[in-house]
Every structure is written in C-alpha cells, then in structure tokens.
Design an enzyme around this catalytic site. Sequence first.
Site, mmCIF file in Angstrom:
data_model
loop_
_atom_site.group_PDB
_atom_site.id
_atom_site.type_symbol
_atom_site.label_atom_id
_atom_site.label_comp_id
_atom_site.label_asym_id
_atom_site.label_seq_id
_atom_site.Cartn_x
_atom_site.Cartn_y
_atom_site.Cartn_z
ATOM 1 N N HIS A 1 0.761 -1.172 0.176
ATOM 2 C CA HIS A 1 -0.320 -0.242 0.573
ATOM 3 C C HIS A 1 0.896 0.962 -0.103
ATOM 4 O O HIS A 1 0.276 2.391 -0.578
ATOM 5 C CB HIS A 1 -1.136 0.328 1.311
ATOM 6 C CG HIS A 1 -2.468 -1.119 1.322
ATOM 7 N ND1 HIS A 1 -2.348 -2.351 2.124
ATOM 8 C CD2 HIS A 1 -3.283 -0.978 -0.258
ATOM 9 C CE1 HIS A 1 -3.572 -2.460 1.964
ATOM 10 N NE2 HIS A 1 -3.617 -1.637 0.001
ATOM 11 N N GLU B 1 9.289 -8.611 -31.372
ATOM 12 C CA GLU B 1 10.726 -8.936 -30.710
ATOM 13 C C GLU B 1 11.966 -10.011 -31.088
ATOM 14 O O GLU B 1 12.831 -9.367 -30.794
ATOM 15 C CB GLU B 1 10.739 -8.928 -28.965
ATOM 16 C CG GLU B 1 9.832 -9.817 -28.718
ATOM 17 C CD GLU B 1 9.806 -10.158 -27.628
ATOM 18 O OE1 GLU B 1 9.943 -9.323 -26.622
ATOM 19 O OE2 GLU B 1 8.707 -11.277 -26.992
HETATM 20 C C1 PEP Z 1 10.206 -5.742 -25.724
HETATM 21 O O1 PEP Z 1 11.228 -6.762 -25.250
HETATM 22 O O2 PEP Z 1 10.822 -4.830 -25.734
HETATM 23 C C2 PEP Z 1 9.012 -6.053 -24.303
HETATM 24 C C3 PEP Z 1 8.123 -4.438 -24.377
HETATM 25 O O3 PEP Z 1 8.651 -7.049 -23.229
HETATM 26 P P1 PEP Z 1 10.113 -6.397 -22.347
HETATM 27 O O4 PEP Z 1 10.670 -5.511 -21.885
HETATM 28 O O5 PEP Z 1 8.881 -7.648 -21.330
HETATM 29 O O6 PEP Z 1 11.227 -7.946 -22.511
HETATM 30 MG MG MG Z 2 10.506 -8.677 -24.889
#
Ligand code: PEP
Ligand code: MG
Length: 538
Positions: free
Chosen positions: A186, A428
Amino acid sequence: MSGQVVQTGIAIGRVRWVAELGQVGVVKAENPAFELESLRDAVSTAQRQLEKLKEKTEAEAGKHEAEIFEAHLMMLSDPSILDPIKDLIQEESRTALSASESVYDQTISMFESLDDAYLKQRALDVRDIKKRVMGILSGDLKAEANADSDDKIILVAEEITPSDTLEVERKKLAGMLMMTGGETSHTAILAQSLSIPAIVGCGQGLNALEEGDMIVIDGMEGKIISRPSEAVIAEYEEKKAAYEAERDALRAFVGMPSSTQSGRTVEIAANIAGPEDIEAVLLNDAEGVGLFRTEFIYMNRTEPPTEEDQIAIYTKILKGLGDKPVIFRTMDIGGDKEVSYLNIGNEANPFLGYRAIRYCLREPEIFKTQISAILQAAVHGNAKIMFPMISSVKEFLKAKAFVEEVKEALKAAGKAFADDVALGIMVEIPSAAILADTFADHVDFFSIGTNDLTQYTLAVDRQNSEIADLYDYMHPAVLSLVERVVKTGREKGVWVGMCGNAAADPRMIEKLMAWGIDEISMSPTKVLESRKFVRSLA
Ligand code: PEP
Ligand code: MG
C-alpha cells in the site's frame, strides 16, 4: 545507493528514520484489570487516530486510498486478534504491551508464511497496527512529528507503513526510501497517488544515512545522493521545479485526443504489471493497456497462481479499466525474469534459451491454465491475448491451437468465457519482423517489442552496462525492421502497436506516426507527455 523507483520525481529533504519499536518480550503484570483497561483505551485512541487519518487521506488523496485505513480499522477491532491479547492478559497476567506484541507478531508471521503475494503484503498492515497500538500503550506515538521545523522530510526505513507516511504533515513529506521491496504494498500505491517520489528495494546501504542528513532522491534516474553539496542541491532544486511545472502542465492533456494537427490519430496506451497499476493508467488517461506483463503474477511465489487466482486478478484489471482494451501478454518468463519453481535451470545464454512461449508450449498445463483464466475474465471487459518471443509461424499456430483447445474445454464445462478474443504476437525477434508479411495472414495484431528486438538485431545484451552505448533502438537496422512491420500491417489491415521503451521516445513516435502505427504503449507516467508530443506534430 539505488533501488526500484515506484514513483518518479525529485525530492530534497532531511532523513527521518521511522522509529522501530524495541522488543518487549514476556512481561508480567501486577494488575491485569488495569492492563485490560489500558488495552481498551489504546484501541479506542487508535480508532480515533485512524478515523482522522482516513478523513485526511480521503481529502488529500481520494476515497480509494482512504480504504487502507478502513481495512486497518477492521483489523484493529478484529476479535481473532483482540481476544487472544485479552486472554494473555487475563490468563497469563501479561502486560497489555507484552500481550499485544506476542499476538501481533504471531499474526504477522502467519501472513508472511502465505504463498499469495497479495496476502503476504497484508503482514505490513498488521505491522502498522501493531506499531500504532504499542506506540500508544508505551506513550511513544507522537501525533505530529517534526512540527517545529519547515524542512522537508524523507522517510527512511526497512519498511514504511501507510500510517508512517500519513503521520507526517502532507506538506512536509517529500519522499520515501525503503530497504525492502514491495511493489504491491500500500505504501507504493500511496506514494503514487500522492505523487511522492519513492524508491523501494534500496537494501542495507540505507543504514549509512543518519537522522537529519540532507539527501536528494533522484526518482528519474533511481539515484540517492546523500549529504549533497550546496551546488548539487541547487542543481536538483532547478530540476525539481522544471519537473513539477512540466508535470502539472501535462494535466491539460487529459481527455484530449491523441491526434496530430493534420488529424492522424494514434492510441496511447500504458504498460502494466498488475492490478496495482490500474490507478496510474486512469490517472494518466491512457487509452488502454498495450502490454500487461503477466509474468509478474508468477513471481515472488513458491508455486504458480491457480486458475482462480488468475481469474480474480485479471477480472479486477478488466473491470477497473471499463471498456479500455487490455493486451494480456502470456507469461514471458526466463531471461532476466527468473521463477525458481518453474525449474528452468541455469543456461549459458538465458536470453536465447528456454523461455517465454518456448517454455509455455512445452508446459501445456501452465499455459492452458493462464489462457483459460484470461478467456473467462474476458467476459468482464475488452481483452486481447499476445504471445511473447514468437520466432516462427509454427509457434504461433501451436499457441493458437492451445487457445482453441481451452475454448472447447470451457464450452464442455459450461463455463462463461469470451469467444472472440483477438490473438496477436510480440514482434521482438528479428525473424518475426522479417516474416511480418507471412505472419499477417495468421495473426489479429502485432505489437513491436523494441527492448528485445534491439538486443537481438544488434547482438547487444540489453542489460550489459559495458556496451550500453551500442544498444540503440534508433539504429537503422532496427528502424528498418520496425518500418517493415508497421507498413506491412497497414497494407494487410493488421493492427500494429509498439510496447517497447522506444514507444515513448519522440524520435521514434515521429517515425511511427509517419508510417501509420495504430498504438504506442508505455509507462503510464509517459502517456500525457507523449500525447502532447503527438499533438505538436504536423
Ligand atoms: C520488449 O521486449 O520490447 C518488451 C516490451 O517486453 P519486455 O521488456 O518485457 O521483454
Ligand atoms: Mg521482450
């Protein structure tokens, strides 16, 4: 000294250590009747104080924040805590102070031993009540600390409870530092809604701070500067004023469309890690959630959350956000996000290893439980599902087949669920970006994760500070992949968002708007700033 920033901003003030109670132990009373009377008085004094704090919080921070004290009031008079205290006084002739300590400590240990991260945090609430009641009993609790000085206060402690925060006059409370973590505490929530810069998980290093020391919390960089020189203080006073003026001015953008001057519109969404972020999403007027990192629900526990646990959490988020779209990224575990009970083991290259969708496809029970929970919670709002770390179409089709399987099972069990949840992928991994055209025939949407896309395209570890200068999402190779995905989405009518950190960078936003992106998603505190920038574009 550094830690995890739970509220950004800059604070300059003097260290105020939150007083720790000494250990009382077993102390016999001469007159148990008198001790019972003291306990009764202490509880009613605590009640009055809590009522006052509740009113004060309601006026300063809002009704929702004041609920913390409602919960404290209930715990304070809970017979399952009060009765055992009275029993110890009557049956073992213990003093009120000694009996309270024993029973509150037992209750705290009970909460701490629970697996559920949320319930574990409730130990902090009991600690708070213990401190209050024992403080009153021992005559130590001061109603208003530091009333005679105008200096700003930075509260420092191993753990700070909500009442510690609120005992200090609001105008004087500048910042908070905690040794321990506690994102869902909290205190973190309060710091956010009161906009008080706060850093948690600072560790034992805080012990070097002396009561009354001047310090600066740089909640932009996550730094703590102790005993700064006059020049450093002046520098930070300036930064603070600029930050605050900018933040206040940004409120003007609440409710405004995220459109350029020529009328191109983008959805500006927020990235979240759990229900505790709902408030920040609403406060910053984000138009949806472009990335819910669900793996955080799996962390800090000893076994995976059950389907019921997950349904409750997901429903809370969807209901809390009304009709705003929420993209649930299925568990993206592995790499830097370790979960010991999943037994992923040590790998030479964890970022290239057994993680995220690779793990989920081989652990169908864990994966299907999560999908089932999302589909059931989805009847309460606008949910979409996104798979992380997809490198080939085959992986997406396998994941989609699991979704179909879960739907059949839910149908057979006669359970309510949303049948039309969109399925998308994080882009990604470079292979997914290169094959955007093929993926577009199968997926409902793309969300570009520049954090990983940059590390995999440039072969630069996103965590290695030695080579941080090489980690650049504006590198032409990364940009060309991003452009390819956005434009392919446009051509083929597939919705495209971006949820990596680059989505909040004006240099990137300008390009994305020109290419025709549908959504950008970022930390809630960056939303209004980005809307301002979008509205400044031609
Ligand atoms: C990324 O890889 O750009 C993403 C948004 O995921 P994370 O940062 O959680 O790997
Ligand atoms: Mg990622």
